[in-house]
Each structure stands twice: as structure tokens, then as C-alpha cells.
Design an enzyme around this catalytic site. Structure first.
Site, short mmCIF file in Angstrom:
data_model
loop_
_atom_site.label_atom_id
_atom_site.label_comp_id
_atom_site.label_asym_id
_atom_site.label_seq_id
_atom_site.Cartn_x
_atom_site.Cartn_y
_atom_site.Cartn_z
N ASP A 96 0.64 -2.08 -0.50
CA ASP A 96 -0.16 -0.07 -0.40
C ASP A 96 1.41 1.43 -0.02
OD1 ASP A 96 -2.00 -1.62 0.35
OD2 ASP A 96 -2.30 -1.13 2.48
N LYS A 97 0.44 2.08 -0.77
CA LYS A 97 1.07 3.68 -0.08
C LYS A 97 1.67 4.09 0.72
CE LYS A 97 -0.10 9.13 -1.12
NZ LYS A 97 -0.91 9.48 -1.28
#
Length: 333
Positions: A142-143
């Protein structure tokens, strides 16, 4: 224009595309999808004749020539973004991704991504993925999760890595800081559907995962639809009303650790999607730091796999980033 020539082996499959996928030399590093495109583009000759139908029959001993052009330039842009490179060779690259960096361009994040950075860093050493000069992304984090990620620089590496991830034989451990302390003897925890306890104080969460029924940006635990998902977690350090966990994946679904820990009642500190409204007690020494932590407290700390070309066993570790170290120090008081 390079070409690859070979003969169809004994007892070939009934279709040309399947026969090519079986018999094409491994060194050619041509995936099934790439071969299918080459057939459709008229780049495949069988006994001297061009064949454009992947379903065509082919006989044992037939001589096949595949014309393979240089990799095409992609629409993805190369951007000079600093990377923490942990390992790199002609076929793959392992990086320690910072929190805040998106892995692949998408609506809302058209550039400034890890792929844009890899395009610039690798340059001409990218030999082509599926006929395009780009890095091959076989898994994502994830970011706002930091840590280790491997990308392929060649088609042959892309195939091998993808097969390992699909077979769930890649070692992936994450450091996570959650609300509460998962006690294996806690009746509440043991009573959560899908949660079980294994020897050594290991908490196992097993369920199906799929899109949330009303919020399509979220994932949700289910027991009747979705994709099989298994997460294991073990307490590394009791931090009072929080805990440092070692989490490892048997499968790798979107948001898997975040969703499974929240399902077990131990959502991640700083997780705006799955962490809920849970707060540390005001008297806890790290309550303020936990409240202000700007991202989910999750770090991809260990990544292990077999090199897809040399078969060498590779294992990498990335130390906790400064923000997580500071959070742990505050929670310790």
C-alpha cells in the site's frame, strides 16, 4: 529483429499457443501472453508458413521460428526519484519503498510512483516485460506501507517471480503496531470467527477477502465469497495498550494484514480505513504520538524468494523506518 527457432517436442498439446508455451526455449523468456500476441501479429512461422491462429494444430517435429522485436517504449514516464535499492542484477531489483509512495500509476496518482522511479533508475537495463520496456510488478504494498518490494527487469524474471507469488512460496514478514495486545488465551479473541491459535503463541486469521459491499475502496472479511486469505501474527513486544507484531502472509491479498487484524479486534495504529475510532488510554505514555501517527503502522520488513533465473535463495531485511522507531519509543515511555 531477433528470432527464436526450435522444434515441437513429442506429444504436443492440441493448440499451437500451448505447444509454443511448452517448447519455447527458456532462455527466450517469452510468456504465454507474449507468445499469443506474437502469433496474432504474424510473427510465428511453422515449417516456413506464417500462422496467426493460436488454436491451430501443430505436429511433433514441426520447426517453429518466432520473430521477436526489440521492446517497445511504454507510455509510462521515467522520473528521477531517489530509490533505496537493496539488491539489483540484470533480471530483478529489490527496493525499500518509503511510506507515501504509490507503486504503480493509476487514476489519482499518474506519476511520482515507484514504477516511474524504476523506469529512470533502470533505464536501458530493462530488457522488456511482455514486449514493453518497463519494470514487471508482481506484488504491491500500500501507498502508506513502507518496506521491501521486488520488481522484474526481464520477462524471464517476471514469469518466475509471478509463479512463486501465485504458489504462495515467497517469504513475507511485516512489522505492525496494533491497538491492544493479542493474547492467545483471551476468550474474546478465540471466539472470533476465523481466528485460531497455533503453537508458539501464533494467532492465525483465515477467511475469504473481497470488496466491501457498500464501500468499494475497502476490503472485507467474508466466509461465503471472496478470495482465500491466511495471515499469521505473533507478539514481539507488549507495549501496554498496544503491541509490536511480526505478521506473515500465506496469501497476499489487498489490505490483507490490515483487514485481518481489524477483524481480530486489533486494528493498526494510524490506519484511517480499518483502524476504527479506537484510541489508546489518555494516560498511556505514547497516546499522543499514536493519535498523531499519519499512516498505518505497517512495514514490509522481510522478503525471501528463489532467484527466478539462477535459483539462488535470496532473503532481504529492511530495518524499521524512523517514524516507526519513534512511535515504538514513545509507546515504551
Amino acid at each position: 529483429m531477433d528470432s527464436v527457432s526450435f522444434r515441437i517436442g513429442p506429444s504436443p498439446p492440441g493448440r499451437l499457443d500451448k505447444a509454443l508455451a511448452r517448447d519455447v526455449p527458456e532462455a527466450a523468456a517469452l510468456s504465454r501472453s507474449r507468445l499469443a500476441r506474437l502469433i496474432a501479429d504474424g510473427a510465428v512461422r511453422v515449417d516456413g508458413a506464417v500462422v496467426t491462429d493460436g488454436k491451430a494444430a501443430v505436429e511433433e517435429g514441426a520447426e517453429v521460428t518466432v520473430a521477436v522485436g526489440p521492446p517497445e517504449e511504454t507510455h509510462l514516464s521515467a522520473q528521477a526519484i531517489a530509490l533505496d535499492v537493496v539488491y539489483e542484477d540484470a533480471d530483478l531489483i529489490v527496493v525499500n519503498k518509503p511510506a507515501g509512495m504509490v507503486v504503480h500509476p493509476a487514476p489519482g496518482s499518474p506519476d511520482g510512483t515507484l514504477v516511474n522511479a524504476l523506469m529512470h533508475h533502470c533505464g536501458d537495463s530493462l530488457s522488456g516485460i511482455g514486449g514493453e520496456r518497463r519494470p514487471g510488478i508482481v506484488h504491491r504494498i500500500d501507498k502508506d506501507t513502507s518496506g521491501l518490494l521486488v520488481a522484474a527487469k526481464s520477462d524471464r524474471a517476471h514469469h518466475g517471480l509471478a509463479d512463486q507469488f501465485a504458489a504462495h512460496c515467497v517469504e513475507r514478514h511485516y512489522a505492525a503496531i496494533c491497538h491492544g495486545v493479542p493474547e492467545v488465551g483471551d476468550p474474546r479473541l478465540r471466539g472470533v470467527r476465523g481466528v485460531s491459535v497455533e503453537p508458539g503463541g501464533i494467532v492465525k486469521v483465515q477467511s475469504l477477502l473481497g470488496r466491501h459491499r457498500t464501500d468499494r475502496q475497502r476490503q472485507a472479511v467474508s466466509f461465503d465469497q471472496g478470495r482465500h486469505a491466511v495471515t499469521r501474527a505473533q507478539v514481539v513486544e507488549d507495549l501496554g495498550a498496544a503491541a509490536l507484531l511480526d505478521c506473515w502472509l500465506e496469501t497476499g491479498r489487498t489490505h490483507q494484514i490490515r483487514v485481518h487484524l481489524a477483524h481480530a479486534g486489533h486494528g493498526l495504529i494510524g490506519d484511517p480505513v480499518y483502524g476504527g475510532r479506537r484510541r489508546l488510554p489518555a494516560a498511556h505514555p505514547g497516546a499522543a504520538e499514536a493519535e498523531a501517527f499519519p499512516r498505518q503502522a505497517l512495514h514490509a520488513a522481510t522478503l525471501g524468494f528463489d532467484h527466478p533465473v539462477t535459483a539462488e535463495a535470496l532473503r532481504f531485511e529492511a530495518p524499521l523506518p524512523e517514524d516507526l522507531r519513534a512511535l515504538i519509543a514513545a509507546l515504551r515511555g
